[in-house]
Write an enzyme that holds these catalytic residues in place. Structure first.
Site, PDB file in Angstrom:
ATOM      1  N   GLU A 301       0.821  -1.220   0.000  1.00  0.00           N
ATOM      2  CA  GLU A 301       0.000   0.000   0.000  1.00  0.00           C
ATOM      3  C   GLU A 301       0.857   1.274   0.000  1.00  0.00           C
ATOM      4  O   GLU A 301       0.621   2.212   0.750  1.00  0.00           O
ATOM      5  CB  GLU A 301      -0.971  -0.015   1.189  1.00  0.00           C
ATOM      6  CG  GLU A 301      -1.913  -1.218   1.144  1.00  0.00           C
ATOM      7  CD  GLU A 301      -3.016  -1.201   2.194  1.00  0.00           C
ATOM      8  OE1 GLU A 301      -2.774  -0.701   3.303  1.00  0.00           O
ATOM      9  OE2 GLU A 301      -4.117  -1.703   1.889  1.00  0.00           O
ATOM     10  N   ARG A 346      -6.084  -9.998  -6.508  1.00  0.00           N
ATOM     11  CA  ARG A 346      -5.425  -9.597  -5.261  1.00  0.00           C
ATOM     12  C   ARG A 346      -5.241 -10.769  -4.286  1.00  0.00           C
ATOM     13  O   ARG A 346      -4.236 -10.839  -3.578  1.00  0.00           O
ATOM     14  CB  ARG A 346      -6.271  -8.497  -4.601  1.00  0.00           C
ATOM     15  CG  ARG A 346      -5.821  -8.125  -3.222  1.00  0.00           C
ATOM     16  CD  ARG A 346      -6.578  -6.905  -2.721  1.00  0.00           C
ATOM     17  NE  ARG A 346      -6.309  -6.688  -1.308  1.00  0.00           N
ATOM     18  CZ  ARG A 346      -6.816  -5.705  -0.583  1.00  0.00           C
ATOM     19  NH1 ARG A 346      -7.650  -4.845  -1.142  1.00  0.00           N
ATOM     20  NH2 ARG A 346      -6.517  -5.574   0.691  1.00  0.00           N
ATOM     21  N   ASP A 375      -8.561  -8.971   3.237  1.00  0.00           N
ATOM     22  CA  ASP A 375      -8.292  -7.961   4.262  1.00  0.00           C
ATOM     23  C   ASP A 375      -9.366  -7.939   5.353  1.00  0.00           C
ATOM     24  O   ASP A 375     -10.228  -7.067   5.321  1.00  0.00           O
ATOM     25  CB  ASP A 375      -8.192  -6.569   3.603  1.00  0.00           C
ATOM     26  CG  ASP A 375      -7.706  -5.512   4.586  1.00  0.00           C
ATOM     27  OD1 ASP A 375      -7.221  -5.880   5.650  1.00  0.00           O
ATOM     28  OD2 ASP A 375      -7.824  -4.316   4.259  1.00  0.00           O
ATOM     29  N   GLU A 403     -12.918  -3.260  11.733  1.00  0.00           N
ATOM     30  CA  GLU A 403     -12.886  -2.303  10.619  1.00  0.00           C
ATOM     31  C   GLU A 403     -14.002  -2.536   9.604  1.00  0.00           C
ATOM     32  O   GLU A 403     -14.682  -1.601   9.193  1.00  0.00           O
ATOM     33  CB  GLU A 403     -11.517  -2.386   9.925  1.00  0.00           C
ATOM     34  CG  GLU A 403     -11.406  -1.528   8.687  1.00  0.00           C
ATOM     35  CD  GLU A 403     -10.043  -1.639   8.003  1.00  0.00           C
ATOM     36  OE1 GLU A 403      -9.124  -2.280   8.565  1.00  0.00           O
ATOM     37  OE2 GLU A 403      -9.902  -1.078   6.902  1.00  0.00           O
TER      38      GLU A 403
END
Ligand code: GCU
Length: 682
Positions: A301, A346, A375, A403
């Site tokens: 990232e 990904r 993720d 999250e």
């Protein structure tokens, strides 16, 4: 029943009088006094915890004395007990390691008796080290808090995983990346002079569930934390946490030799760079002799890393490992990488980058792998790296902060999710090769192991924003200590400790906890959907989002809805991510009809009229799932309302408000997702 208002600050360490007459009588007769002869700082922590807990729980004086008299609670390391002539046979302690503990009283079954007990009912808590005794003390208190019979204890416990770490994504300005419970607990400006008493309560909470490490800073790291000024601040925290058996770790920025050291490169193969790190690490250990090590995010990232110089992840990790090794420190090198040049899917990237490096890492490097390949989604299949790097110890990274699971607004208990991952069979060495066995090192015979959880703590009075999010901090610690515990057993403990021992309350709250994760999946991302949250903050739905600078930062990339169907084709006719799993999983995931429905849209682009096990078409089943998820939130709201007379008003009100918000948000998820998807089905 306790109907006094509570603010949740005490977490699961609420020491309320035992309201079970029979047990109370048993405890009072079993614990007349406490003998805790240790002289180290940890012994003082133990004495202080017992002095706080026992008189409160037993509602009577429990004096601390020098010599056991009557029915004593005798607490100390094996050596400390020897000094007061209480002998525990060395056979009993051999398998405890430095963190395991024994809690026993009377004549121990099948084992040698503990000699020189003043009374057969005296109870000892012991271990090879003071922190082990502290963990045992908290365990014993938990038995009393949950009203267990303590007359014939013969309990030995040691952790299955060596490093059990909370990772704080905290920035030095006090903000927290993905923090939903206020500001950072660490007041960097006031350190090292001013020690917030809350640091002690944080350490007590961690120690009580066996957490033995804390990484203080964000994986997206700046350079300042490695300045001498900030290392001195870090040392103050390390000094404070040490008596609780906790080591401190930091997340460095890989380019810090340039940013702080003024070097022209941060290339790990450059001798000047290696020397800079060695010097920096030596400085850290002068200040913090038991420093745990580094957690590193690199070439991920946009964060710098060894690949910026053409070097590999292994070369980067090993350079740091060489600096840390003489001091006993470790490197947690994160495998959270997804370079589009490596693969267009990904989910496949980390495996493709890291599997070729297996066997190349220094022994004090652990490669840190998130539970799933994308993720921290509401549900993911386990990451295919587990079982694919037998020569490298792999640390499991979980996210306690929710999250992507409603943050601190939704009640979602994650014990079941983490158990699903830990119990997943990788089949790496045939059946029984679970993720848990990869992580604890037993599958490939590694001597080190680590589990790390992204913390959900902050400056909010109740620590975690939502009172029920405390359950996830608790569950992380308990599973890190013993991954064989069930999510349900942990939930049961937590409810009794945090809310009430009233069986009605326990059953009701457990029902809420145990159904909450599946409900969240149903109203957010059923049947293997993933990453369709609103961009950036990741709260709420936005399946149509398609404006990001990278393809794989768009939500449409993940669900691929079109006139034909829905889902990401990762089968052998698609991206072939299934090939990264061992047989027979590979074939199972590959086959539309054999793939577990919970992962259906993760691995397949499924026609809208495809029939699921229920007989419903995909489109019908999706609607049913969204409804079921919302239905469960409504049920939780009803259950919670029925508990009003039995819960303190302050916490009850707080949770009620959050449940309303959760319900509203769950309904929004259904509305937005079904409306969006209906465009393709009609
Ligand atoms: C997620 C999260 C980021 C975090 C990253 C990581 O993408 O949204 O905030 O930095 O994970 O784990 O490195």
């Amino acid at each position: 029943m306790n109907i006094q208002g509570e603010d949740g600050y005490e977490l699961w360490l609420r020491y309320r009088p035992v309201d079970h007459p029979e047990r109370l009588a048993q405890y009072r007769s079993a614990i007349n006094c406490v003998v805790a002869p240790g002289t180290r700082e940890t012994a003082a922590v133990i004495r202080s915890e017992l002095a706080r807990a026992l008189p409160a729980l037993l509602d009577c004086a429990v004096p601390l004395v020098d010599k056991p008299t009557g029915n004593a609670l005798v607490v100390g390391t094996i050596d400390e007990l020897k000094a007061i002539s209480v002998f525990v046979s060395s056979d009993d302690c051999r398998d405890l390691g430095d963190e395991g503990f024994i809690i026993a009283n009377g004549e121990r079954k099948n084992q040698s008796p503990i000699s020189n007990f003043q009374s057969l009912t005296s109870t000892i808590i012991t271990g090879n080290s003071a922190p082990a005794v502290l963990t045992g003390t908290f365990h014993f208190l938990r038995l009393v808090q949950t009203h267990q019979d303590i007359r014939a204890l013969d309990l030995t416990s040691r952790p299955r995983i060596r490093h059990r770490i909370l990772a704080h994504w905290d920035n030095l300005d006090g903000s927290i990346e993905r923090g939903y419970a206020g500001r950072s607990l660490w007041n960097w400006d006031a350190l090292p002079e001013k020690i917030d008493p809350r640091y002690h309560d944080y350490a007590r909470a961690c120690a009580s569930i066996g957490i033995n490490g804390t990484c203080l800073t964000n994986v997206n790291a700046g350079a300042r934390i490695l300045t001498t000024e900030y290392l001195e601040k870090t040392a103050a925290l390390a000094d404070l946490f040490r008596p609780y058996g906790m080591r401190v770790y930091l997340s460095p920025n890989f380019s810090v030799p340039m940013r702080l050291g003024g070097l022209t490169t941060s290339d790990p193969r450059d001798p000047g760079v290696a020397a800079w790190w060695k010097q920096k690490v030596d400085e850290i250990y002068r200040l913090i002799p038991d420093f745990g090590g580094f957690q590193v995010k690199a070439n991920s990232e946009g964060v710098p890393g060894p690949q910026d110089y053409g070097a590999s992840h292994a070369e980067g990790a090993n350079m740091l490992a060489a600096a840390l090794a003489p001091h006993g420190g470790i490197v947690l090198w994160r495998a959270f990488v997804y370079d589009t040049a490596v693969d267009a899917d990904r989910a496949k990237c980390a495996y493709k980058e890291f599997v070729p490096l297996d066997g190349m890492f220094h022994p004090n490097v652990l490669v840190q792998v998130k539970n799933g390949p994308i993720d921290f989604q509401p549900r993911e299949p386990f990451h295919p790296l587990f079982g694919a790097m037998p020569q490298t110890p792999l640390a499991l990274e979980l996210q306690i902060a929710q999250e992507y699971l409603g943050q601190s607004k939704h009640l979602v208990y994650l014990g079941g999710m983490w158990k699903e991952i830990l119990d997943s069979d990788t089949h790496a060495q045939g059946p029984g090769s679970t993720v848990a066995r990869v992580v604890d090192g037993s599958l490939d015979d590694h001597s080190t192991s680590c589990i790390i959880g992204v913390a959900n703590t902050g400056s909010d009075r109740n620590w975690c924003g939502h009172h029920f999010s405390q359950a996830n901090w608790y569950a992380f610690g308990r599973l890190a200590w013993d991954h064989a515990l069930s999510g349900e057993a942990i939930a049961d403990e937590w409810v009794r400790l945090t809310w009430s021992d009233d069986p009605h309350v326990v059953d009701a709250i457990k029902t809420m906890l145990l159904g909450s994760w599946e409900a969240c999946i149903d109203y957010m991302t059923p049947l293997g959907l993933h990453h369709i949250m609103q961009e950036g903050h990741h709260y709420g739905p936005d399946p149509g989002f398609n404006a990001a600078p990278r393809l794989d930062w768009n939500n449409v990339y993940y669900h691929r809805a079109d006139a034909k169907g829905l889902g990401f084709d990762r089968s052998s006719s698609g991206s072939n991510a299934v090939s990264q799993y061992h047989s027979p999983l590979r074939e199972q995931f590959d086959n539309l009809n054999a793939c577990p429905e919970k992962y259906l849209l993760w691995f397949h682009h499924v026609p809208w009229d495809h029939r699921l096990q229920s007989g419903a078409t995909l489109w019908e089943e999706l609607q049913r799932r969204y409804d079921a998820g919302i239905g469960f939130v409504e049920e939780m709201r009803g259950i919670w309302e029925s508990l009003r007379p039995r819960i303190d008003p302050q916490r009850h009100e707080h949770v009620s408000r959050r449940l309303e918000e959760q319900l509203e948000n769950a309904r929004l998820w259904r509305e937005v997702c079904l409306k969006y998807l209906s465009r393709f089905t009609l």
